[in-house]
Write a protein that holds these residues in place. Structure first.
Motif, mmCIF file in Angstrom:
data_model
loop_
_atom_site.group_PDB
_atom_site.id
_atom_site.type_symbol
_atom_site.label_atom_id
_atom_site.label_comp_id
_atom_site.label_asym_id
_atom_site.label_seq_id
_atom_site.Cartn_x
_atom_site.Cartn_y
_atom_site.Cartn_z
ATOM 1 N N ARG A 294 47.128 43.822 42.882
ATOM 2 C CA ARG A 294 48.507 44.318 42.389
ATOM 3 C C ARG A 294 49.434 43.030 41.406
ATOM 4 O O ARG A 294 49.041 42.843 40.726
ATOM 5 C CB ARG A 294 49.684 44.181 43.065
ATOM 6 N N TRP A 295 48.573 41.567 42.234
ATOM 7 C CA TRP A 295 48.771 40.366 41.814
ATOM 8 C C TRP A 295 48.167 39.853 40.569
ATOM 9 O O TRP A 295 48.094 39.908 39.697
ATOM 10 C CB TRP A 295 48.510 39.456 42.563
ATOM 11 N N GLN A 296 46.159 40.981 40.518
ATOM 12 C CA GLN A 296 45.543 41.189 39.311
ATOM 13 C C GLN A 296 46.235 41.407 38.513
ATOM 14 O O GLN A 296 45.675 41.100 36.936
ATOM 15 C CB GLN A 296 44.318 40.901 39.993
ATOM 16 N N ASP A 297 46.750 42.519 38.719
ATOM 17 C CA ASP A 297 46.901 43.854 37.839
ATOM 18 C C ASP A 297 48.619 42.890 37.409
ATOM 19 O O ASP A 297 48.883 43.352 35.700
ATOM 20 C CB ASP A 297 47.151 45.061 38.514
ATOM 21 N N TRP A 298 48.776 42.266 37.613
ATOM 22 C CA TRP A 298 50.104 42.289 37.780
ATOM 23 C C TRP A 298 50.113 40.828 36.438
ATOM 24 O O TRP A 298 51.481 40.303 35.279
ATOM 25 C CB TRP A 298 51.038 41.333 38.437
ATOM 26 N N LEU A 299 49.276 39.756 36.608
ATOM 27 C CA LEU A 299 48.716 38.727 35.769
ATOM 28 C C LEU A 299 48.357 39.322 34.720
ATOM 29 O O LEU A 299 48.008 38.953 33.695
ATOM 30 C CB LEU A 299 48.599 37.414 36.218
ATOM 31 N N THR A 300 47.243 40.068 34.593
ATOM 32 C CA THR A 300 46.863 40.665 33.325
ATOM 33 C C THR A 300 46.759 41.961 33.144
ATOM 34 O O THR A 300 46.218 43.167 33.972
ATOM 35 C CB THR A 300 45.109 40.975 33.802
ATOM 36 N N PRO A 301 47.897 42.471 32.816
ATOM 37 C CA PRO A 301 48.199 43.635 32.684
ATOM 38 C C PRO A 301 47.205 45.093 32.002
ATOM 39 O O PRO A 301 47.066 45.844 32.331
ATOM 40 C CB PRO A 301 49.302 43.951 31.623
ATOM 41 N N SER A 302 46.607 44.080 30.863
ATOM 42 C CA SER A 302 45.560 45.248 30.330
ATOM 43 C C SER A 302 44.405 45.630 31.440
ATOM 44 O O SER A 302 43.892 46.596 30.704
ATOM 45 C CB SER A 302 44.967 44.567 28.896
ATOM 46 N N GLY A 303 44.188 44.820 31.906
ATOM 47 C CA GLY A 303 42.855 45.281 33.096
ATOM 48 C C GLY A 303 42.162 44.270 33.284
ATOM 49 O O GLY A 303 41.424 44.227 32.895
ATOM 50 N N GLY A 304 42.133 43.211 32.008
ATOM 51 C CA GLY A 304 40.940 42.579 31.553
ATOM 52 C C GLY A 304 39.897 43.298 31.030
ATOM 53 O O GLY A 304 38.419 42.450 31.594
ATOM 54 N N GLN A 326 39.172 41.747 39.088
ATOM 55 C CA GLN A 326 39.616 41.364 37.635
ATOM 56 C C GLN A 326 38.880 39.729 37.861
ATOM 57 O O GLN A 326 37.828 39.680 36.729
ATOM 58 C CB GLN A 326 41.072 41.122 37.053
ATOM 59 N N TYR A 327 39.121 39.180 38.762
ATOM 60 C CA TYR A 327 39.052 37.608 38.115
ATOM 61 C C TYR A 327 39.151 36.917 39.534
ATOM 62 O O TYR A 327 39.515 37.087 40.467
ATOM 63 C CB TYR A 327 39.997 36.976 37.101
ATOM 64 N N ALA A 328 38.334 35.661 39.331
ATOM 65 C CA ALA A 328 38.235 34.529 40.597
ATOM 66 C C ALA A 328 38.373 33.224 39.758
ATOM 67 O O ALA A 328 38.389 33.314 38.870
ATOM 68 C CB ALA A 328 37.189 34.583 41.358
ATOM 69 N N GLU A 329 38.845 32.240 40.458
ATOM 70 C CA GLU A 329 38.833 30.725 39.436
ATOM 71 C C GLU A 329 37.692 29.749 40.827
ATOM 72 O O GLU A 329 37.281 30.245 41.448
ATOM 73 C CB GLU A 329 40.633 29.896 39.896
ATOM 74 N N ILE A 330 36.823 28.906 39.580
ATOM 75 C CA ILE A 330 36.583 27.632 40.190
ATOM 76 C C ILE A 330 37.423 26.253 39.420
ATOM 77 O O ILE A 330 37.408 26.796 38.684
ATOM 78 C CB ILE A 330 34.837 28.159 40.008
ATOM 79 N N GLN A 331 37.239 25.751 40.234
ATOM 80 C CA GLN A 331 38.337 24.498 39.821
ATOM 81 C C GLN A 331 37.413 23.377 40.303
ATOM 82 O O GLN A 331 36.205 23.321 41.233
ATOM 83 C CB GLN A 331 39.157 25.051 40.493
#
Length: 691
Positions: A294-304, A326-331
């Motif tokens: 849900r968070w990923q859809d909330w942040l990228t509404p288009s689905g990416g 949708q995504y992960a992060e490397i930092q």
């Protein structure tokens, strides 16, 4: 993109919400020590950016593109300098996660944040105060012909200047960025920097870094030492296998080259490589559960893009469909973990280089056992950009750092120019601005009252605001919609010739921002300053409303300080205690009934301090335009539940509501649903659980 909207007029004097992490066995003392100090009290003098909605429309932005035969990099200087896209032209792949729209959400220190690309975070733990603000941006022409994109800004939280230089040599397979931070202060400051890269996520995505163990946090208040390949029985280096949101800070050896790579099923993916100063490496995953999806859809509404199963996502309002990965992060960051600050000495300048490109791993080897994957990753990173190549880039960056800009692209804000004037007035050190000028032309109405205050008291006259010193001195401080901090500003505001109701208000706010909200004595002092402000003649309606608000917040803080000395006497008076604090918040709303920020905060604090009836009365008196705001509707439902009317709360939730600024990790809607709709499954649109 969504419209960001105006900044909140409420000075952010309340403490930052920091989760209490328990340091488990095996955590090095260096990390434990670094996590105990340096935390910012609040984000004052920055103002919150929380007036966005969930509606998007076509919006024109300035983009700066660096391109050669191998890579195409696109930067958005108006949005924190975000590296929005990095395309490997040889592989035909986008190395970063981006959507087809920009949607703001409540994840940053100032609230507004958006997913995608690579962002630059400075100051204290969290997404930077500048992540949704323009940076000063220009093109620099180096003597050898290399064009360099330069972005810079004055960080008001730590009072340092940072710059980001980016360049793409003609035959390079990596994009170089050089970050420089300069501390002009006569004291050491706690420093924090993390570069966060969002990477596309599929079931085959794997993240590799040269470490056998990691420090893991799972949004449950704990930090533990783990083997990243065996985290609760799961190989967490495959992000899509993690059931819940988690951070993994890889424990790289001191002499280990600093790198981290992501790879897809073909071995392609972003490599994040740096010079040694950028010590930390991290993997973040949202988790394969309804909340993470849900968070990923909330942040990228288009689905990416397409889902992992190859099917698209139904992103219509209220959709209950399963959201795709949708995504992960490397930092990468200055410290080993994001819970630490490092001490930056007085007058110091730090610089490092980061390199980004496609590591192009062999999928058969990169996807094998961990030791083999790490060994192979090291080989591919060296082939992509050698250690010597990074050292040479760092040397180039040092030579170019103070070259003057050749072509200006975007203007940042005027706070850097004001800071220079302040320091000149106070006879304090400042940076050499040759490479990072803060032009007087960047000053706006936000800085004008403060520059005029300096001019009146110090005889400083700098365009474009230049009333004569005698003329300005004859006028008391007239107020400002923005805020500043510093004892020298407080001295100016309390000087006899500047004394006015507006000066008293801003002085009270500054003292409030630096006070300890856990000490009743401090809050008593703050409350007294606000009361004296409200007793003065000439206070504007907006400042009067905010003074009532400040007094209310101070009283509520004092009422919650437990056994702190002096608390009982202070809270016992008719003007004190929680009831008095709520009454002041109500008075603030009455003084400015169309202020949505005052309404939301007053309702929130009234409910939290046992006065849900006051919250309902507030929304009942609010203009219709405010009563329909998603956050206000939710608070109304919560107030009904707290007042013993769960049926009305359930009705409001079932009818549907959307809180645009829902905080990361906030489970308030889920909790309320479970309370007032017992036995009913929580709708997917309300599931934002992080663990």
């Amino acid at each position: 993109m969504a419209e960001l909207g105006p900044a909140s007029p409420l000075p952010p004097v309340q403490p930052l919400l920091e989760p209490p992490y328990t340091v488990g066995n095996g955590i090095p003392e260096e990390i434990a020590d670094g996590s105990r100090w340096g935390h910012a009290k609040n984000i004052f003098p920055y103002q919150l950016q929380d007036a966005y909605s969930r509606e998007t429309s076509p919006t024109e932005l300035t983009a700066v593109v660096l391109e050669n035969e191998h890579l195409k990099a696109t930067f958005l200087p108006q949005l924190g300098g975000r590296l929005w896209q990095l395309r490997d032209k040889n592989a035909g792949k986008e190395l970063l996660h981006t959507g087809n729209r920009i949607q703001f959400a409540n994840l940053a220190l100032r609230n507004a944040w958006f997913a995608g690309g690579i962002e630059w975070n400075i100051g204290t733990r969290g997404h930077s105060p500048t992540t949704c603000s323009p940076l000063h941006t220009a093109i620099v022409h180096a003597p050898d012909g290399q064009e360099v994109l330069r972005m810079w800004e004055f960080d008001r939280l730590r009072e340092v200047v940072f710059q980001i230089d980016a360049w793409l040599p003609a035959d390079s397979k990596v994009l170089f960025t050089a970050v420089r931070i300069r501390n002009p202060n006569d004291r050491a400051v706690p420093m924090y920097w993390w570069s966060n890269a969002a990477i596309p996520l599929t079931p085959e995505t794997r993240v590799i870094a040269p470490a056998a163990r990691a420090y893991a946090t799972g949004y449950d208040g704990s930090m533990t030492v783990v083997a990243p390949t065996d985290f609760h029985g799961t190989d967490a280096t495959w992000p899509a296998r993690n059931p819940h949101a988690a951070d993994f800070f890889f424990d790289l050896a001191p002499n280990q080259r600093r790198w981290e790579v992501a790879m897809d099923d073909a071995g392609d993916g972003l490599a994040l490589v740096s010079s040694p100063r950028l010590r930390g490496r991290k993997l973040f995953v949202w988790g394969e559960n309804p909340g993470g999806h849900r968070w990923q859809d909330w942040l990228t509404p288009s689905g990416g893009g397409p889902s992992a199963s190859g099917q698209g996502s139904d992103n219509s309002p209220g959709s209950e469909s399963t959201v795709p990965r949708q995504y992960a992060e490397i930092q990468s960051g200055l410290a080993q973990t994001q819970f630490e600050h490092v001490s930056m000495p007085a007058g110091e300048s730090w610089q490092w280089v980061e390199a980004y490109g496609n590591a192009a791993l062999d999928p058969a080897i990169g996807g094998g056992d961990w030791d083999s994957a790490v060994s192979h990753g090291a080989e591919r990173v060296e082939a992509l950009v050698s250690a010597g190549g990074v050292d040479a880039a760092l040397d180039d960056a040092a030579r170019w750092a103070d070259l003057p800009p050749s072509e200006f692209v975007v203007a940042g804000n005027g706070w850097g120019a004001l800071e220079r004037s302040r320091r000149r007035a106070a006879k304090l050190d400042w940076i050499d601005e040759a490479g990072t000028p803060f032009a007087q032309e960047t000053l706006t109405a936000a800085q004008a009252p403060w520059l005029e205050l300096l001019q009146a008291n110090e005889g400083i006259v700098e365009k474009p605001f230049e009333p004569s010193a005698s003329e300005a001195a004859s006028q008391p401080f007239g107020g400002a919609a923005s805020f500043v901090r510093g004892l020298d500003w407080e001295d100016l505001l309390t000087a006899g010739r500047n004394e006015s109701a507006e000066a008293a208000f801003h002085h009270a706010v500054m003292v409030h921002a630096r006070a300890d909200s856990t000490k009743s004595k401090d809050m008593e002092t703050v409350a007294g300053l606000y009361r004296r402000t409200l007793a003065k003649v000439g206070l504007s309606p907006a400042s009067r409303a905010l003074a009532h608000r400040g007094l209310g917040v101070a009283l509520l803080s004092a009422a919650g300080t437990g056994g702190t000395a002096g608390k009982a006497d202070f809270a016992a008076g008719t003007e004190g205690g929680a009831a008095g604090g709520v009454a002041e918040l109500v008075a603030g709303c009455a003084a400015q009934p169309d202020n949505r920020w005052l309404l939301v905060e007053a309702m929130t604090l009234a409910i939290a301090h046992g006065a849900p009836g006051e919250a309902l009365a507030l929304v009942g008196r609010a203009p219709e335009s405010l009563a329909g705001v998603g956050r206000v509707k939710f608070l109304g439902a919560l107030a009904h539940a707290r007042r013993g009317n769960p049926g009305e709360a359930a009705r409001m939730l079932r009818a549907g509501l959307e809180v645009a600024d829902l905080r990361e990790g906030e489970n308030s809607i889920t909790a309320l649903w479970q309370e007032v709709c017992p036995g009913e499954d929580v709708p997917e649109r309300y599931q934002f659980g992080m663990h």
